[in-house]
Design a protein around this motif. Structure first.
Motif: not given
Length: 129
Positions: A99-113
């Motif tokens: 994914l595009e870095p910003q999109v991947a970061a948003a997704l990962w942030d949620y999954l990690e939380r």
């Protein structure tokens, strides 16, 4: 635009979850949490939940009601080791989406939380458990 739309909709979430369950299928900590021989139903539930959370159709709630994530996971021991195993497989799955870095970061942030939120057992380093 929702994240659901930004990632390409349902096919991307299905790929994410399919990749995740490839790791879960052989994980000694996580696999026992899935009593069904076939991981397909669990994969479908996770896919529907993630699609709804990120702005897709509300099929998950229509079929299962409120997510109640902690309640649904309460029967399972989820400590730091289980959380970390879950995150390992999910990280690999997210990375495979490219994914595009910003999109991947948003997704990962949620999954990690979410993974940290699901921990329901505090491990005691002195006892190893």
């Amino acid at each position: 635009m929702t994240l659901f739309e930004a990632v390409g909709g349902e096919p991307t979430f299905r790929k994410l979850v399919d990749e995740f369950y490839v790791g879960v299928a052989t994980d000694p900590l996580l696999r026992p949490m899935y009593p069904e021989e076939d991981l397909g139903p669990a994969a479908d539930r996770l896919t529907l939940f993630l699609m709804q959370y990120w702005g897709g159709p509300n099929t998950y709630s229509a079929q299962r009601g409120h997510p109640r994530l902690r309640m649904r996971h309460a029967p399972f021991r989820i400590g730091a080791a289980e959380r970390d195993a879950w995150l390992l497989h999910m990280r690999r799955a997210v990375d495979r989406l490219e994914l595009e870095p910003q999109v991947a970061a948003a997704l990962w942030d949620y999954l990690e939380r979410a993974a940290y939120f699901m921990v329901n057992v505090m491990d005691d380093p002195a006892t190893g458990g």
